[in-house]
Design an enzyme around this catalytic site. Structure first.
Site, mmCIF file in Angstrom:
data_model
loop_
_atom_site.group_PDB
_atom_site.id
_atom_site.type_symbol
_atom_site.label_atom_id
_atom_site.label_comp_id
_atom_site.label_asym_id
_atom_site.label_seq_id
_atom_site.Cartn_x
_atom_site.Cartn_y
_atom_site.Cartn_z
ATOM 1 N N ASN A 1 0.796 -1.237 0.000
ATOM 2 C CA ASN A 1 0.000 0.000 0.000
ATOM 3 C C ASN A 1 0.826 1.284 0.000
ATOM 4 O O ASN A 1 0.309 2.341 -0.365
ATOM 5 C CB ASN A 1 -1.015 -0.002 1.151
ATOM 6 C CG ASN A 1 -0.350 0.054 2.507
ATOM 7 O OD1 ASN A 1 0.728 -0.506 2.687
ATOM 8 N ND2 ASN A 1 -0.973 0.715 3.443
ATOM 9 N N GLU B 1 5.052 -3.747 11.974
ATOM 10 C CA GLU B 1 3.967 -2.766 11.867
ATOM 11 C C GLU B 1 2.845 -3.455 11.112
ATOM 12 O O GLU B 1 3.037 -3.895 9.975
ATOM 13 C CB GLU B 1 4.429 -1.510 11.118
ATOM 14 C CG GLU B 1 5.319 -0.611 11.939
ATOM 15 C CD GLU B 1 4.669 -0.097 13.218
ATOM 16 O OE1 GLU B 1 3.421 -0.045 13.275
ATOM 17 O OE2 GLU B 1 5.401 0.218 14.161
ATOM 18 N N CYS C 1 -2.977 1.824 6.549
ATOM 19 C CA CYS C 1 -3.080 1.189 7.865
ATOM 20 C C CYS C 1 -3.626 2.171 8.885
ATOM 21 O O CYS C 1 -4.189 1.761 9.900
ATOM 22 C CB CYS C 1 -1.723 0.659 8.294
ATOM 23 S SG CYS C 1 -0.439 1.902 8.136
ATOM 24 N N GLU D 1 9.163 3.060 14.301
ATOM 25 C CA GLU D 1 9.848 3.435 13.071
ATOM 26 C C GLU D 1 9.911 4.952 12.980
ATOM 27 O O GLU D 1 9.132 5.659 13.602
ATOM 28 C CB GLU D 1 9.096 2.882 11.861
ATOM 29 C CG GLU D 1 9.024 1.367 11.850
ATOM 30 C CD GLU D 1 8.797 0.803 10.471
ATOM 31 O OE1 GLU D 1 9.779 0.608 9.732
ATOM 32 O OE2 GLU D 1 7.623 0.557 10.128
HETATM 33 P P1 NAP Z 1 0.873 -9.045 3.881
HETATM 34 O O1 NAP Z 1 0.074 -9.948 3.054
HETATM 35 O O2 NAP Z 1 1.101 -9.425 5.298
HETATM 36 O O3 NAP Z 1 2.270 -8.878 3.129
HETATM 37 C C1 NAP Z 1 3.276 -8.014 3.597
HETATM 38 C C2 NAP Z 1 4.611 -8.505 3.072
HETATM 39 O O4 NAP Z 1 4.915 -9.766 3.683
HETATM 40 C C3 NAP Z 1 4.634 -8.748 1.573
HETATM 41 O O5 NAP Z 1 5.877 -8.404 1.059
HETATM 42 C C4 NAP Z 1 4.387 -10.243 1.506
HETATM 43 O O6 NAP Z 1 4.807 -10.839 0.296
HETATM 44 C C5 NAP Z 1 5.215 -10.709 2.669
HETATM 45 N N1 NAP Z 1 4.884 -12.061 3.121
HETATM 46 C C6 NAP Z 1 3.760 -12.778 2.872
HETATM 47 N N2 NAP Z 1 3.864 -14.006 3.427
HETATM 48 C C7 NAP Z 1 5.061 -14.062 4.035
HETATM 49 C C8 NAP Z 1 5.742 -15.066 4.781
HETATM 50 N N3 NAP Z 1 5.206 -16.266 5.020
HETATM 51 N N4 NAP Z 1 6.963 -14.791 5.261
HETATM 52 C C9 NAP Z 1 7.530 -13.572 5.060
HETATM 53 N N5 NAP Z 1 6.947 -12.600 4.339
HETATM 54 C C10 NAP Z 1 5.722 -12.825 3.841
HETATM 55 O O7 NAP Z 1 0.264 -7.563 3.893
HETATM 56 P P2 NAP Z 1 -0.215 -6.709 2.622
HETATM 57 O O8 NAP Z 1 -1.496 -7.280 2.128
HETATM 58 O O9 NAP Z 1 0.924 -6.533 1.665
HETATM 59 O O10 NAP Z 1 -0.460 -5.281 3.295
HETATM 60 C C11 NAP Z 1 -1.650 -4.942 3.928
HETATM 61 C C12 NAP Z 1 -1.466 -4.997 5.432
HETATM 62 O O11 NAP Z 1 -0.373 -4.181 5.812
HETATM 63 C C13 NAP Z 1 -2.653 -4.451 6.193
HETATM 64 O O12 NAP Z 1 -2.928 -5.280 7.285
HETATM 65 C C14 NAP Z 1 -2.170 -3.091 6.669
HETATM 66 O O13 NAP Z 1 -2.817 -2.605 7.824
HETATM 67 C C15 NAP Z 1 -0.736 -3.369 6.913
HETATM 68 N N6 NAP Z 1 0.053 -2.136 6.923
HETATM 69 C C16 NAP Z 1 0.508 -1.687 8.128
HETATM 70 C C17 NAP Z 1 1.245 -0.519 8.200
HETATM 71 C C18 NAP Z 1 1.761 -0.016 9.509
HETATM 72 O O14 NAP Z 1 2.717 0.748 9.504
HETATM 73 N N7 NAP Z 1 1.189 -0.424 10.633
HETATM 74 C C19 NAP Z 1 1.522 0.196 7.028
HETATM 75 C C20 NAP Z 1 1.033 -0.291 5.822
HETATM 76 C C21 NAP Z 1 0.311 -1.473 5.777
HETATM 77 P P3 NAP Z 1 3.817 -10.906 -0.977
HETATM 78 O O15 NAP Z 1 3.967 -9.610 -1.621
HETATM 79 O O16 NAP Z 1 4.291 -12.018 -1.816
HETATM 80 O O17 NAP Z 1 2.447 -11.137 -0.464
#
Ligand code: NAP
Length: 482
Positions: free
Chosen positions: A149, A247, A281, A463
């Protein structure tokens, strides 16, 4: 079709296959092909970073600062181009994309300065004739795993402090949006940083991310993404003694009190719930409204939503771009149905819409959903949707509003719209969130101050800003006999 490769030890290296990067506004538009690495490439990247670490971690801070400054300068000079690429692959509007690229440049500039400001402490020992020094040293080789995102800002706010404080990096960006991270890596590759200090390995999280987290040569993992993936990463890191920073998700409350400035409350709620397609997020997904202002507030939000233009992220005048992917769109739409099935009312939007540019359902467009008549225990108020969907909870007074705001497993950002100093002050102290906003959207933060949450939203040190040093350095205490 341009092929984009991984960066390992200063060389561009092909993975085992290529994946297309699609434009969610227009599925006929393929932005480029991006290589998919494998665990063997993670090994090579970690080996390169390990080899580069001794010289980089003990080298000139001026060289580090110069490199980060150069990266920031180039990003800022190319902000329109990079912002356009970002919008094309992620779907936020071009203005939002340029804003994010600008933020990435500012972050590198900020950490170019922070390299030079790392300080320690000198204290007298409790034992006579002994001096004590407390210094900070780099952690080692860090693995950075980022979500889709914020495809350039989040990599930037992890890479810049990692490099500033003398660490070497392996970045695994989100597979859905590799374009911005690749462009950033290309800029870094020409910044004067020695080969191996920064490495990029693109590919699936279950392959590349998993290999990074389990790799014995990685000393720390900084992850931003979903709660489920984050918690599994934390378990693995703890088992192998790696430092870990997570995060994760949010279910951010926006409280609107009777004494709020109505126009301001409507605007900040619409912005924080729906801009960037609600895919932040820090987005407000729970609007908690007291009785006296409730009807006017709903009418105001509904009217404002009716005036928003949903369309191609790159078209001038678009307010809300597409959802990032088919899977995310399906999730967003399914939560509207879940809310309805539990008794809620869809007051506005909530359906897939055709693109205003006339390409029909060529993109993943959704009308922002305002869901009323909800109660705190319903799934729509407990689970993160991560799309243009906000629910409204009606409450009697400030005390109930605060209790509902805190009634969540998350704790990233919390906002209050009020003209009462008493309630604003109380909320700042008692909202269970890492970031609190008074008369401001829950989304929208500065880059020079800490970012992060509490409860299920975050784990480990904050962060950004100078607080970033907590994660990217480790403390050493040295005793010297005079
Ligand atoms: P995600 O599915 O958890 O993926 C995040 C990253 O982790 C991606 O690069 C993903 O790779 C990787 N990943 C997936 N499975 C993994 C595994 N088994 N081991 C290690 N890495 C793995 O999250 P998203 O859908 O990209 O992002 C949306 C989420 O991010 C929401 O929950 C949002 O709230 C959160 N977010 C939080 C913040 C904050 O600062 N708190 C900021 C932005 C977003 P792939 O690309 O291959 O899936």
């Amino acid at each position: 079709m341009t092929q984009h490769l991984n960066l390992i030890h200063g060389e561009w290296v092909a993975g085992h296959t290529l994946a297309p990067n699609l434009n969610p506004s227009n599925l006929a538009d393929v932005i480029g092909e991006y290589t998919q690495g494998d665990a063997a490439q993670v090994d090579l990247a970690v080996a390169a970073a390990t080899a580069a670490f001794p010289a980089w971690s003990t080298g000139s801070v001026q060289a580090r600062s110069d490199a980060l400054d150069k990266i920031g300068t180039e990003i800022l000079a190319r902000r329109e181009e990079l912002g356009t690429l970002l919008s094309r692959e992620e779907g936020k509007t071009r203005a939002e994309g340029i804003g994010e690229a600008t933020r990435a440049g500012q972050i590198f500039k900020f950490f170019a300065g922070e390299c030079l400001r790392l300080s320690g402490e000198t204290l007298p020992s409790v034992r006579p004739g002994i001096g004590v020094e407390i210094t900070r040293e780099p952690v080692g080789v860090v693995g950075l795993i980022t979500p889709w995102n914020f495809p350039i800002a989040i990599p930037a706010w992890k890479i810049a402090p990692a490099l500033a404080f003398g660490n070497c990096v392996v970045l695994k960006p989100a597979d859905l949006v590799p374009g911005s991270a690749w462009a950033l890596a290309e800029i870094i590759s020409r910044s004067g940083i020695p080969a191996g200090v920064f490495n990029l390995v693109m590919g699936r999280g279950s392959v590349i991310g998993d290999a990074l987290v389990k790799h014995p040569g990685i000393h720390a993992i900084s992850f931003t993404g979903s709660v489920g993936v984050g918690r599994r990463i934390a378990e693995t890191c703890v088992q192998s003694g790696k430092k870990v920073q997570l995060e994760m998700g949010g279910k951010n409350p926006q409280v609107i009190l009777d004494d709020a400035d109505l126009k301001q409350a409507v605007e900040l709620s619409v912005q924080s719930a729906f801009f960037s397609t609600g895919q932040r997020c820090t987005a407000s997904s729970r609007l908690i409204v007291t009785e006296g202002i409730y009807e006017q507030f709903i009418a105001g939000v509904t009217a404002r939503l009716a005036g928003l233009k949903i369309g191609d992220a790159l078209t001038a005048g678009t307010d809300i771009g597409p959802v990032v992917s088919q899977a995310q769109l399906e999730q967003d739409l399914s939560y509207v149905e879940i809310a309805k099935s539990q008794g809620a009312t869809v007051a506005a939007g909530g359906q897939r819409v055709a693109c205003h540019t006339g390409s029909g359902h060529d993109g993943f467009f959704m009308a922002p959903a305002l869901i009323t008549d909800t109660t705190p225990e319903q799934r729509i108020n407990r689970e993160e949707v991560f799309g243009p969907v906000a629910s409204v909870i009606r409450v009697k007074n400030y005390e109930e509003a605060l209790a509902v705001a805190n009634d969540t497993e998350f704790g990233l950002s919390a906002g209050i719209a009020t003209t009462s100093l008493k309630h604003a002050t109380h909320f700042k102290r008692h909202a269970q969130a890492g970031m609190v906003m008074v008369n401001l959207p829950t989304a929208g933060v500065d880059y020079h101050v800490p970012f992060g949450g509490r409860k299920g939203s975050s784990y480990g040190p904050r962060e950004q800003g100078r607080y970033a040093q907590e994660f990217y350095t480790t403390v050493k205490t040295a005793y010297t006999l005079a």
